[in-house]
Design a protein around this motif. Sequence first.
Motif, mmCIF file in Angstrom:
data_model
loop_
_atom_site.group_PDB
_atom_site.id
_atom_site.type_symbol
_atom_site.label_atom_id
_atom_site.label_comp_id
_atom_site.label_asym_id
_atom_site.label_seq_id
_atom_site.Cartn_x
_atom_site.Cartn_y
_atom_site.Cartn_z
ATOM 1 N N ILE A 23 0.836 -1.204 0.000
ATOM 2 C CA ILE A 23 0.000 0.000 0.000
ATOM 3 C C ILE A 23 0.868 1.251 0.000
ATOM 4 O O ILE A 23 0.615 2.205 -0.754
ATOM 5 C CB ILE A 23 -0.942 -0.007 1.230
ATOM 6 C CG1 ILE A 23 -2.037 -1.061 1.057
ATOM 7 C CG2 ILE A 23 -1.572 1.367 1.434
ATOM 8 C CD1 ILE A 23 -2.922 -1.217 2.270
ATOM 9 N N ARG A 27 1.159 3.967 -2.955
ATOM 10 C CA ARG A 27 0.733 5.336 -2.620
ATOM 11 C C ARG A 27 1.812 6.351 -2.945
ATOM 12 O O ARG A 27 1.527 7.429 -3.500
ATOM 13 C CB ARG A 27 0.349 5.422 -1.138
ATOM 14 C CG ARG A 27 -0.168 6.792 -0.718
ATOM 15 C CD ARG A 27 -0.659 6.781 0.716
ATOM 16 N NE ARG A 27 -1.149 8.076 1.140
ATOM 17 C CZ ARG A 27 -2.345 8.562 0.901
ATOM 18 N NH1 ARG A 27 -3.215 7.836 0.223
ATOM 19 N NH2 ARG A 27 -2.715 9.754 1.324
ATOM 20 N N PRO A 35 -6.411 1.468 -1.596
ATOM 21 C CA PRO A 35 -5.692 0.228 -1.294
ATOM 22 C C PRO A 35 -6.189 -0.991 -2.064
ATOM 23 O O PRO A 35 -5.691 -2.092 -1.854
ATOM 24 C CB PRO A 35 -5.945 0.047 0.217
ATOM 25 C CG PRO A 35 -7.214 0.756 0.487
ATOM 26 C CD PRO A 35 -7.313 1.873 -0.508
ATOM 27 N N ALA A 38 -3.398 -2.927 -4.036
ATOM 28 C CA ALA A 38 -2.442 -3.577 -3.131
ATOM 29 C C ALA A 38 -3.035 -4.848 -2.543
ATOM 30 O O ALA A 38 -2.377 -5.894 -2.486
ATOM 31 C CB ALA A 38 -2.036 -2.614 -2.026
ATOM 32 N N TRP A 412 -9.364 -0.222 4.461
ATOM 33 C CA TRP A 412 -10.091 -1.284 3.769
ATOM 34 C C TRP A 412 -11.130 -1.967 4.650
ATOM 35 O O TRP A 412 -11.849 -2.841 4.193
ATOM 36 C CB TRP A 412 -9.119 -2.313 3.208
ATOM 37 C CG TRP A 412 -8.193 -2.910 4.231
ATOM 38 C CD1 TRP A 412 -8.424 -4.006 5.001
ATOM 39 C CD2 TRP A 412 -6.888 -2.449 4.572
ATOM 40 N NE1 TRP A 412 -7.345 -4.253 5.818
ATOM 41 C CE2 TRP A 412 -6.379 -3.311 5.571
ATOM 42 C CE3 TRP A 412 -6.083 -1.378 4.140
ATOM 43 C CZ2 TRP A 412 -5.123 -3.138 6.145
ATOM 44 C CZ3 TRP A 412 -4.833 -1.222 4.717
ATOM 45 C CH2 TRP A 412 -4.364 -2.084 5.702
#
Length: 458
Positions: A23, A27, A35, A38, A412
């Motif tokens: 992540i 980023r 996310p 990822a 998430w």
Amino acid sequence: MEREKSHSLFFSLSPLFYLILTILFFRFVWVVTYPHPAALFVSGVISFLQRRNRKFVFLKSSFRKNFVSVLPAMEILFFVGMLIASWAYSGVLSTMIQIGILFLQPDYFLPSLAIVSAIAAMVSGSSWTTAGTLGVALMGVAEVISFPQTMAAGAIVSGCYFGDKLSPLSDTTNLASSLTHVPIWKHIRHMLKTTCISFGIALLGYYFLNLYIWDSTQTTKITLQSESFGDISLSGVSWFKLIPVVLVFGSSLFRMHIRLSLLLGIISSIVLNLTEFGFPWEIGKTLVYGFESRSGNEVFDRFLNGGGVVAILPTEILILAAVWFGAVVEGYGYLNEILIQIKIWAKDRWDILLSTMGTSFLLNLVTADQYLSLVIPARAFRSLAEEKGIPEKDISRSLEDSGTITSPLIPWNSCGAFMSTSLGVSVFSFFPFVFFNLIHVLLALSLLFVAKNKSKSS
């Protein structure tokens, strides 16, 4: 599902390390703020590497179980998207913003946001209902007075979870109470002392942060922009447009399910349009694609634009990606090994309480669902707690101190995704300003470590 070979705790936690690192890489290197990629990438890599160690049936079973657990949250998100669009269309949101501008003064803006959100969440018993309705309007007030959105979102989330945690109507409060067989009011009273201390410290933090923000911007009062709302006064507010708000929060007092409360808010706002403009044929399009404001004021339009089912789809995809990651971690036995290692490590009552908090946080990371973060640790450590003579109320409080409190801090997780979608600010952005949640977790952990050290020295 035990693995054929025992591994270290570090190896068992490796999927989480890989997810966090991926992540951060996405980023800061590829500037991918969500996310989703990822989670999907790490899940795919682990599935490929472990394809020979586990049968697909375990993965399928874990995915089905996790998906069923988050399905209610995904359904509620669609209702919230339609509610925001319908309230923007019918003028409910603009009316709530007008009232907020009248009563919320800039000198105490952040503490006021936290307190108002806390009261609403305590009354409704739901942080989600509060954030998806009142929270949206409060963010609109922050937008109009040019207050930093990230700080406003942090204060709202803090208030929502303080009120939710102490409400006898809250589903998580009742769940933690029932899982540990602690009467609901006994559970709330046991949480009251530490929770109020954390919230009091958070309010002080918001007050001093508020002073700094207002001093740095040299703003001493709210300037009412007539081009945005016209002349704002109590007599000029369309109070009847608050009927959907009253219905949503009032139905919560009667323990009506959140889906029905939100549906009642949507239908009542549509009825307002029927009485004011006749049948709005475009309301169906608005509910699906969101509301498009054409007031001519850039700030006002930027806030009211949006909502609808389409705006919720990225969040739904994020939750599905998190469910897939959780299924991989559980299906391939990582989660089971972590729980075994934790049980081996837990020697005394303080270790068990720390393990309960740690496992709740871990499950928030892995399963993307706060309910599982309460249910699994309660079942995993109940027998150990009974053996050590740990009061059931301590276990119930530890579940809430971690499982409930940390859920909106994870991008998430269904709670984090919901707060981000409703308030229009990413979890990464509002994370540093969710003072209550952060302070409360630190306070709960500190008290446990202090008690553990005292027991060792005595």
